[in-house]
Design an enzyme around this catalytic site. Structure first.
Site, PDB file in Angstrom:
ATOM      1  N   CYS A  22      13.975 -48.468  -8.909  1.00 59.76           N
ATOM      2  CA  CYS A  22      14.673 -49.165  -7.888  1.00 59.76           C
ATOM      3  C   CYS A  22      13.774 -49.747  -6.805  1.00 59.76           C
ATOM      4  O   CYS A  22      14.147 -50.645  -6.053  1.00 59.76           O
ATOM      5  CB  CYS A  22      15.992 -48.180  -7.229  1.00 59.76           C
ATOM      6  SG  CYS A  22      17.200 -47.723  -8.343  1.00 59.76           S
TER       7      CYS A  22
ATOM      8  N   HIS B 203      17.103 -51.260  -0.156  1.00 62.68           N
ATOM      9  CA  HIS B 203      17.855 -51.126  -1.425  1.00 62.68           C
ATOM     10  C   HIS B 203      19.153 -50.604  -1.248  1.00 62.68           C
ATOM     11  O   HIS B 203      19.666 -49.748  -0.444  1.00 62.68           O
ATOM     12  CB  HIS B 203      16.656 -49.979  -2.210  1.00 62.68           C
ATOM     13  CG  HIS B 203      17.579 -49.648  -3.527  1.00 62.68           C
ATOM     14  ND1 HIS B 203      18.131 -50.735  -4.382  1.00 62.68           N
ATOM     15  CD2 HIS B 203      17.775 -48.345  -3.946  1.00 62.68           C
ATOM     16  CE1 HIS B 203      18.540 -49.808  -5.592  1.00 62.68           C
ATOM     17  NE2 HIS B 203      18.466 -48.653  -5.223  1.00 62.68           N
TER      18      HIS B 203
ATOM     19  N   ASN C 253      24.603 -50.849  -7.188  1.00 60.35           N
ATOM     20  CA  ASN C 253      23.229 -50.488  -6.982  1.00 60.35           C
ATOM     21  C   ASN C 253      22.670 -51.431  -8.243  1.00 60.35           C
ATOM     22  O   ASN C 253      22.760 -50.871  -9.270  1.00 60.35           O
ATOM     23  CB  ASN C 253      22.840 -48.909  -7.313  1.00 60.35           C
ATOM     24  CG  ASN C 253      21.407 -48.826  -7.252  1.00 60.35           C
ATOM     25  OD1 ASN C 253      20.481 -49.672  -7.376  1.00 60.35           O
ATOM     26  ND2 ASN C 253      21.349 -47.477  -7.138  1.00 60.35           N
TER      27      ASN C 253
HETATM   28  O1  UT7 Z   1      19.081 -46.043  -6.717  1.00 59.10           O
HETATM   29  C1  UT7 Z   1      18.007 -44.838  -6.813  1.00 59.10           C
HETATM   30  C2  UT7 Z   1      18.373 -43.897  -5.985  1.00 59.10           C
HETATM   31  N1  UT7 Z   1      19.847 -43.305  -6.078  1.00 59.10           N
HETATM   32  C3  UT7 Z   1      20.456 -42.904  -4.985  1.00 59.10           C
HETATM   33  O2  UT7 Z   1      19.834 -42.922  -4.034  1.00 59.10           O
HETATM   34  C4  UT7 Z   1      21.687 -42.164  -5.419  1.00 59.10           C
HETATM   35  C5  UT7 Z   1      21.805 -41.195  -4.733  1.00 59.10           C
HETATM   36  N2  UT7 Z   1      22.908 -40.000  -4.554  1.00 59.10           N
HETATM   37  C6  UT7 Z   1      24.181 -40.548  -4.089  1.00 59.10           C
HETATM   38  O3  UT7 Z   1      24.290 -41.776  -3.644  1.00 59.10           O
HETATM   39  C7  UT7 Z   1      25.177 -39.520  -4.180  1.00 59.10           C
HETATM   40  O4  UT7 Z   1      24.748 -38.212  -4.357  1.00 59.10           O
HETATM   41  C8  UT7 Z   1      26.452 -39.847  -5.279  1.00 59.10           C
HETATM   42  C9  UT7 Z   1      27.075 -41.129  -4.917  1.00 59.10           C
HETATM   43  C10 UT7 Z   1      25.700 -40.003  -6.712  1.00 59.10           C
HETATM   44  C11 UT7 Z   1      27.283 -38.617  -5.094  1.00 59.10           C
HETATM   45  O5  UT7 Z   1      27.731 -38.261  -3.805  1.00 59.10           O
HETATM   46  P1  UT7 Z   1      27.921 -37.030  -3.604  1.00 59.10           P
HETATM   47  O6  UT7 Z   1      28.551 -36.940  -2.137  1.00 59.10           O
HETATM   48  O7  UT7 Z   1      26.255 -36.363  -3.212  1.00 59.10           O
HETATM   49  O8  UT7 Z   1      28.755 -36.106  -4.521  1.00 59.10           O
HETATM   50  P2  UT7 Z   1      28.474 -34.806  -5.220  1.00 59.10           P
HETATM   51  O9  UT7 Z   1      27.357 -35.259  -6.448  1.00 59.10           O
HETATM   52  O10 UT7 Z   1      27.862 -33.641  -4.264  1.00 59.10           O
HETATM   53  O11 UT7 Z   1      29.674 -34.505  -5.913  1.00 59.10           O
HETATM   54  C12 UT7 Z   1      30.989 -34.083  -5.354  1.00 59.10           C
HETATM   55  C13 UT7 Z   1      32.028 -34.060  -6.346  1.00 59.10           C
HETATM   56  C14 UT7 Z   1      31.756 -32.961  -7.457  1.00 59.10           C
HETATM   57  O12 UT7 Z   1      33.097 -32.165  -7.819  1.00 59.10           O
HETATM   58  P3  UT7 Z   1      32.840 -30.754  -7.312  1.00 59.10           P
HETATM   59  O13 UT7 Z   1      31.632 -30.193  -8.037  1.00 59.10           O
HETATM   60  O14 UT7 Z   1      32.850 -30.561  -5.830  1.00 59.10           O
HETATM   61  O15 UT7 Z   1      33.999 -30.278  -7.765  1.00 59.10           O
HETATM   62  C15 UT7 Z   1      31.548 -34.196  -8.467  1.00 59.10           C
HETATM   63  O16 UT7 Z   1      31.742 -33.490  -9.749  1.00 59.10           O
HETATM   64  O17 UT7 Z   1      32.450 -35.038  -6.449  1.00 59.10           O
HETATM   65  C16 UT7 Z   1      32.669 -35.043  -8.023  1.00 59.10           C
HETATM   66  N3  UT7 Z   1      32.409 -36.466  -8.405  1.00 59.10           N
HETATM   67  C17 UT7 Z   1      33.312 -37.376  -8.693  1.00 59.10           C
HETATM   68  N4  UT7 Z   1      34.554 -37.386  -8.472  1.00 59.10           N
HETATM   69  C18 UT7 Z   1      35.030 -38.372  -8.960  1.00 59.10           C
HETATM   70  C19 UT7 Z   1      31.083 -37.050  -9.059  1.00 59.10           C
HETATM   71  N5  UT7 Z   1      31.421 -38.163  -9.443  1.00 59.10           N
HETATM   72  C20 UT7 Z   1      32.898 -38.740  -9.434  1.00 59.10           C
HETATM   73  C21 UT7 Z   1      33.286 -39.565  -9.528  1.00 59.10           C
HETATM   74  N6  UT7 Z   1      34.786 -39.600  -9.361  1.00 59.10           N
HETATM   75  N7  UT7 Z   1      32.838 -40.890  -9.952  1.00 59.10           N
END
Ligand code: UT7
Length: 318
Positions: free
Chosen positions: A113, A245, A275
Site C-alpha cells: 500500500c 492512503h 482499499n
Molecule cells: O492498507 C494496508 C493497511 N491495512 C489497514 O490499515 C487495515 C487496518 N485494519 C482495519 O481497518 C480494521 O482492523 C478492520 C476493518 C480490518 C477490522 O475492523 P475492527 O474494528 O478492527 O474489527 P475486528 O477485527 O476487531 O473484528 C470485530 C468483529 C470480530 O468478531 P468478534 O470476534 O468480535 O465476534 C470479527 O470476526 O467483527 C468481525 N468481523 C466481521 N463481521 C462482519 C470481521 N470481519 C467482518 C465482516 N463482517 N466482514
C-alpha cells in the site's frame, strides 16, 4: 533543474461495481458492518481478462494527456504494484510496450500500500540527479485476484484500480521532500504467505491481523506526518490538503485529527473505491485535481502505510 513537479495526473477504475450489499451473498457479513467499521460502501473490481496493465495504461494515457507530453518523451517508467500480471516481464515493461516507448528504464516497485509513495520517492531522485526529465509514476492493482473470497475479514476491504502522475524536471519544487521507511519485523501481520517463489502457490492470498495493523498504522502515520513537517520547518497550518492512503476512514480521520485538519481538507475516496493498495493515493489525487478542489500552488501531504510493514510520505507544492 533540481526538482520534479507534477505535470499531470490520471486515474482509471474497472467498470464492474460491487456494493456492500452484493458482498452479503458472498461471505457472512452485513453492509452495515463494512460501512461502520471501514467507511467503504462499494468498490470497483476487474472482470475476467482485465489486467493490471490495462488499468495502468488507461490511467497513464490520461496523465500524459493532462501533462501535455508524448509518451516518447518519457525517460523513466515506474509501476508500483503488488499484483503484477506476470512474474516477468514487469508490469512497467508491459506498459512501456503498450505506450510504444523504447529504451528508457522501466521497472516495478513493490511496497504494497506504500508503493506509490516509494515510487514517487525513487522517480523524484532520478529527476533530481538529472538522469530523467520526464517520469511516469503509476500505482496499479488487481488486488481482488489475491483475496481469499471466503475470508470476510479481508475480502470486503479491497478494490482494484490505477492512478498515475507524470513528473517533469523544474527549477522549483514540486516534490519538496519524501520520507520512506520499512520494518520487516512486522512481516507476519499483513502478508501473502505463498507464491511460486516459495513453492506454495496454494497460499497466494492476502492475510491480515486487522486489529494489530490498525493500531500500528494510526501511530505510525501520526509519526510520519510529524517527521515530514519537522524536516521542512513547517507547521500543521501549512498543509492545504491531506491525500492519505485509503484503507479505513477511521485511520484517515485519526491522521486528520493529528494535523488539526477538518475533513473538508482531506481527499477521501475509500467509500467509493475501498482499499486499492498502491493505486489509492494517485486515484484520490487525480479525482481532487480534476474536480477542481486541489489548485496549483497548494501544499499537499500524501501518506501511506502497508504490508512489510512499509510507510512513508510525500510533501508536494502543487
Ligand atoms: O492498507 C494496508 C493497511 N491495512 C489497514 O490499515 C487495515 C487496518 N485494519 C482495519 O481497518 C480494521 O482492523 C478492520 C476493518 C480490518 C477490522 O475492523 P475492527 O474494528 O478492527 O474489527 P475486528 O477485527 O476487531 O473484528 C470485530 C468483529 C470480530 O468478531 P468478534 O470476534 O468480535 O465476534 C470479527 O470476526 O467483527 C468481525 N468481523 C466481521 N463481521 C462482519 C470481521 N470481519 C467482518 C465482516 N463482517 N466482514
Amino acid at each position: 533543474m533540481k526538482f520534479s513537479r507534477i505535470l499531470g495526473t490520471g486515474g482509471h477504475l474497472p467498470a464492474r461495481v460491487v456494493t456492500n450489499a452484493d458482498l452479503e451473498s458472498i461471505v457472512d457479513t452485513t453492509a452495515a458492518w463494512i460501512s461502520e467499521r471501514t467507511g467503504i460502501e462499494k468498490r470497483h473490481l476487474v472482470s475476467e481478462g482485465e489486467t493490471c496493465c490495462d488499468l495502468a495504461e488507461a490511467a497513464s494515457r490520461k496523465a500524459l494527456e493532462a501533462a501535455g507530453i508524448q509518451a516518447s518523451e518519457l525517460d523513466l517508467i515506474v509501476v508500483a504494484t503488488t499484483t503484477p500480471d506476470q512474474v516477468f516481464p514487469s508490469t512497467a515493461c508491459l506498459l512501456q510496450q503498450r505506450l510504444d516507448v523504447h529504451g528508457c528504464p522501466a521497472f516495478d516497485l513493490q511496497a504494497v500500500c506504500t508503493g506509490f509513495v516509494y515510487a514517487m520517492d525513487v522517480a523524484d531522485k532520478y529527476i533530481r540527479a538529472g538522469v530523467a526529465k520526464h517520469a511516469l509514476v503509476v500505482g496499479s492493482e488487481t488486488i481482488s485476484r489475491i483475496l481469499d473470497w471466503n475470508d470476510r475479514t479481508t475480502c470486503v476491504l479491497f478494490g482494484d484500480g490505477a492512478g498515475a502522475v507524470v513528473l517533469g524536471a523544474a527549477d522549483e519544487p514540486g516534490i519538496v521532500s519524501s520520507h520512506i521507511h520499512a520494518d520487516g519485523a512486522y512481516k507476519d501481520l499483513l502478508q501473502v504467505p505463498g507464491g511460486h517463489g516459495n513453492g506454495r502457490p496454494d497460499l497466494a492470498f492476502l492475510e491480515m491481523k486487522g486489529n494489530e495493523v490498525f493500531r500500528f498504522a494510526v501511530t505510525t502515520l501520526g509519526r510520519i506526518v510529524e517527521e515530514t513537517l519537522e524536516a521542512n520547518g513547517l507547521t500543521k497550518a501549512d498543509i492545504d490538503w491531506l491525500i492519505p492512503h485509503q484503507a479505513n476512514i477511521r485511520i484517515i480521520q485519526a491522521t486528520a485529527r493529528k494535523l488539526d485538519l477538518p475533513m473538508e481538507r482531506v481527499i477521501v475516496t475509500v467509500g467509493e473505491h475501498g482499499n486499492t493498495s498502491s493505486a489509492s493515493i494517485p486515484l484520490a489525487f487525480d479525482q481532487a485535481v480534476r474536480d477542481g478542489r486541489i489548485q496549483r500552488g497548494e501544499t499537499l501531504l500524501m501518506e501511506a502505510f502497508g504490508g512489510g510493514f512499509t510507510w512513508g510520505s510525500v510533501l508536494i507544492r502543487y
